[in-house]
Design a protein around this motif. Structure first.
Motif, PDB file in Angstrom:
ATOM      1  N   LEU A 199      30.554  32.145  18.096  1.00  0.00           N
ATOM      2  CA  LEU A 199      31.948  32.014  18.521  1.00  0.00           C
ATOM      3  C   LEU A 199      32.660  30.859  17.826  1.00  0.00           C
ATOM      4  N   LYS A 200      31.882  29.946  17.264  1.00  0.00           N
ATOM      5  CA  LYS A 200      32.515  28.853  16.526  1.00  0.00           C
ATOM      6  C   LYS A 200      33.278  29.415  15.329  1.00  0.00           C
ATOM      7  N   SER A 201      34.478  28.981  15.153  1.00  0.00           N
ATOM      8  CA  SER A 201      35.372  29.407  14.061  1.00  0.00           C
ATOM      9  C   SER A 201      36.031  30.750  14.316  1.00  0.00           C
ATOM     10  N   ILE A 202      35.860  31.333  15.499  1.00  0.00           N
ATOM     11  CA  ILE A 202      36.484  32.624  15.785  1.00  0.00           C
ATOM     12  C   ILE A 202      38.006  32.495  15.849  1.00  0.00           C
ATOM     13  N   GLU A 203      38.506  31.266  15.918  1.00  0.00           N
ATOM     14  CA  GLU A 203      39.964  31.079  15.932  1.00  0.00           C
ATOM     15  C   GLU A 203      40.621  31.601  14.664  1.00  0.00           C
ATOM     16  N   ILE A 204      39.834  31.860  13.627  1.00  0.00           N
ATOM     17  CA  ILE A 204      40.376  32.456  12.404  1.00  0.00           C
ATOM     18  C   ILE A 204      41.000  33.811  12.701  1.00  0.00           C
ATOM     19  N   LEU A 205      40.518  34.480  13.748  1.00  0.00           N
ATOM     20  CA  LEU A 205      41.023  35.809  14.111  1.00  0.00           C
ATOM     21  C   LEU A 205      42.177  35.743  15.105  1.00  0.00           C
ATOM     22  N   ALA A 206      42.722  34.571  15.334  1.00  0.00           N
ATOM     23  CA  ALA A 206      43.846  34.441  16.268  1.00  0.00           C
ATOM     24  C   ALA A 206      45.021  35.292  15.803  1.00  0.00           C
ATOM     25  N   GLY A 207      45.723  35.863  16.775  1.00  0.00           N
ATOM     26  CA  GLY A 207      46.862  36.727  16.468  1.00  0.00           C
ATOM     27  C   GLY A 207      46.975  37.824  17.507  1.00  0.00           C
ATOM     28  N   ASP A 208      47.810  38.796  17.235  1.00  0.00           N
ATOM     29  CA  ASP A 208      48.091  39.833  18.222  1.00  0.00           C
ATOM     30  C   ASP A 208      47.059  40.949  18.257  1.00  0.00           C
ATOM     31  N   ASN A 209      46.188  41.061  17.229  1.00  0.00           N
ATOM     32  CA  ASN A 209      45.305  42.221  17.134  1.00  0.00           C
ATOM     33  C   ASN A 209      44.076  42.125  18.028  1.00  0.00           C
ATOM     34  N   LEU A 210      43.331  41.028  17.937  1.00  0.00           N
ATOM     35  CA  LEU A 210      42.081  40.907  18.681  1.00  0.00           C
ATOM     36  C   LEU A 210      42.368  40.758  20.169  1.00  0.00           C
ATOM     37  N   LYS A 211      41.979  41.789  20.946  1.00  0.00           N
ATOM     38  CA  LYS A 211      42.287  41.829  22.373  1.00  0.00           C
ATOM     39  C   LYS A 211      41.081  41.507  23.254  1.00  0.00           C
ATOM     40  N   HIS A 212      39.865  41.777  22.777  1.00  0.00           N
ATOM     41  CA  HIS A 212      38.687  41.668  23.633  1.00  0.00           C
ATOM     42  C   HIS A 212      37.533  41.053  22.837  1.00  0.00           C
ATOM     43  N   VAL A 213      36.941  40.010  23.378  1.00  0.00           N
ATOM     44  CA  VAL A 213      35.764  39.377  22.781  1.00  0.00           C
ATOM     45  C   VAL A 213      34.626  39.428  23.787  1.00  0.00           C
ATOM     46  N   GLU A 214      33.470  39.911  23.319  1.00  0.00           N
ATOM     47  CA  GLU A 214      32.246  39.913  24.117  1.00  0.00           C
ATOM     48  C   GLU A 214      31.215  39.036  23.415  1.00  0.00           C
ATOM     49  N   ALA A 215      30.435  38.283  24.185  1.00  0.00           N
ATOM     50  CA  ALA A 215      29.368  37.474  23.590  1.00  0.00           C
ATOM     51  C   ALA A 215      28.144  37.515  24.489  1.00  0.00           C
TER      52      ALA A 215
END
Length: 323
Positions: A199-215
Motif C-alpha cells: 500500500l505504500k506509494s498507492i497515492e500515485i493512483l489518486a484521482g476519480d477512477n480508483l474506487k475500491h482498495v482491498e488489502a
C-alpha cells in the motif's frame, strides 16, 4: 397419424447440432450456467463441435494455469488464444511455474502468453483479472509482471493480486508498478493487494477512477503503520476500503509502529463511504473518538467490522450516538 421425427432443413432432417446452432444467446447462456453448476463443461465440450462452440461462446470467465510446459505449448501452437472465447471479460491466471535458475527472469513473462496473438480490441474486452500462485510456486517478480500485463490489458477495471507470497515492498519497485497502472489502466476501479506493505506509494493512483482498495496479509503479517495511512489518506476518489487480517494496536497509545482503529478512521479520505475490517486482532474503544472522527464516520453508508473480541459494528454505532 404420421409420426413426427423432427424439423427439416432443406431436404434433410435437422440434426442435434442444427438445433444447438439455432438456440438464442439467452438460451445458450442458461444452458452454459446449468452445465457450470453441474461441473461438466469440459466433458460437454468434447461431445461435438456445435457444443464446443456453444460453451465457448457463452464463457465469460476463464482460468489459466501457467506451468513450466506453457512456453513449449505456445511455441508448438498448442496454446489456445483467448480469441476462442469472444465474450470472455474475466481471466484468472494461476502461476504454477517451478522456478529454476534458467527461468528465474522469464517465469513471470509466461503469464502473458494467454494474451498472445490477440488484437487490441480483443484485449480491451478483458475488464477483470486475478493473479494468484500455487503453493510453493512463488511469482518472483510480481511488480514487473503487473506492469507488463497492465500495458497488455488497457481495459482492466478490476485487478486482483491474490495470495502472492513475494510482493516487493521497496519504494522503487512499488512506484514503478503504480506508475504503470496509472499510465496504462485509465478505467481501473478495484485493486486488490496481497500485502499491506504494497500500500505504500498507492497515492500515485489518486484521482476519480480508483474506487475500491482491498488489502490482505497472507504471508507477511505486517502492521498497518502510519506511512501506509498517509498513502491511503491521499486517495481522494476512494469509495470503499476493505482490510483483512491487519494488525491494529489495541489503543492509540499502545504501539508507536502500529496504528489504532481511531487513527485509521481519522486518516480515511472524506470520500470513503464503505469500510470493511475483517480479522483485525484485538482492539477497543477505550480511547474515545473525537468530533472529527465522528463526523467522518457518519458519512459512511456501510460499516462491517470483525475483531477478535469486544468490538462490533453495533458497539461502534452505539459509541457514535454518544458523540
Amino acid at each position: 397419424m404420421a409420426s413426427y421425427r423432427g424439423a427439416r432443413i432443406g431436404q434433410r432432417e435437422a440434426s442435434f447440432e442444427d438445433v444447438v446452432r439455432e438456440l438464442s444467446v439467452s438460451a445458450l447462456d442458461a444452458f452454459f450456467d446449468n452445465l457450470k453448476d453441474e461441473d461438466c463443461l469440459t466433458s460437454v465440450r468434447l461431445v461435438c463441435r456445435a457444443l464446443r462452440n456453444a460453451v465457448d461462446g457463452s464463457a465469460r470467465e476463464l482460468r489459466f494455469r501457467v506451468d513450466n510446459d506453457v512456453g513449449d505449448q505456445w511455441k508448438a501452437g498448442q496454446l489456445p488464444s483467448l480469441s476462442r472465447w469472444p465474450r470472455c471479460t474475466s481471466v484468472r491466471l494461476v502461476h504454477a511455474v517451478q522456478v529454476t535458475d534458467q527461468l528465474a527472469d522469464s517465469s513471470a513473462r509466461l503469464l502473458l502468453l494467454p494474451f498472445s496473438g490477440m488484437s487490441l480490441n480483443a484485449r480491451q474486452r478483458i475488464t477483470h483479472l486475478t493473479i494468484s500462485e500455487e503453493k510453493k510456486r512463488p511469482l518472483l517478480s510480481a511488480t514487473s509482471v503487473v506492469a507488463l500485463i497492465a500495458q497488455r490489458l488497457p481495459g482492466l477495471r478490476e485487478l486482483k493480486l491474490h495470495r502472492l507470497s513475494i510482493m516487493p515492498a521497496d519504494r522503487l519497485n512499488l512506484c514503478a508498478m503504480y506508475d504503470s497502472l496509472q499510465a496504462s489502466l485509465p478505467h481501473l476501479e478495484l485493486l486488490t493487494l496481497p500485502s499491506y506493505r504494497a500500500l505504500k506509494s498507492i497515492e500515485i493512483l489518486a484521482g476519480d477512477n480508483l474506487k475500491h482498495v482491498e488489502a490482505y496479509c497472507y504471508h507477511d503479517y505486517a502492521p498497518l503503520n502510519f506511512k501506509i495511512l498517509d498513502s491511503l489518506a491521499q486517495l481522494d476518489g476512494l469509495r470503499k476500503l476493505s482490510l483483512y487480517q491487519c494488525e491494529l494496536s489495541p489503543s492509540a497509545h499502545h504501539v508507536v509502529s502500529r496504528c489504532s482503529l481511531q487513527q485509521l478512521l481519522a486518516s480515511l479520505p472524506a470520500s470513503v463511504q464503505h469500510l470493511q475490517l475483517y480479522d483485525c486482532g484485538r482492539t477497543s474503544l477505550a480511547t474515545p473518538f473525537n468530533a472529527a472522527i465522528a463526523v467522518k464516520l457518519r458519512r459512511i453508508i456501510s460499516l462491517d467490522l470483525s475483531f477478535e473480541k469486544h468490538l462490533t459494528t453495533t458497539s461502534l454505532l452505539l459509541m457514535l450516538r454518544k458523540q
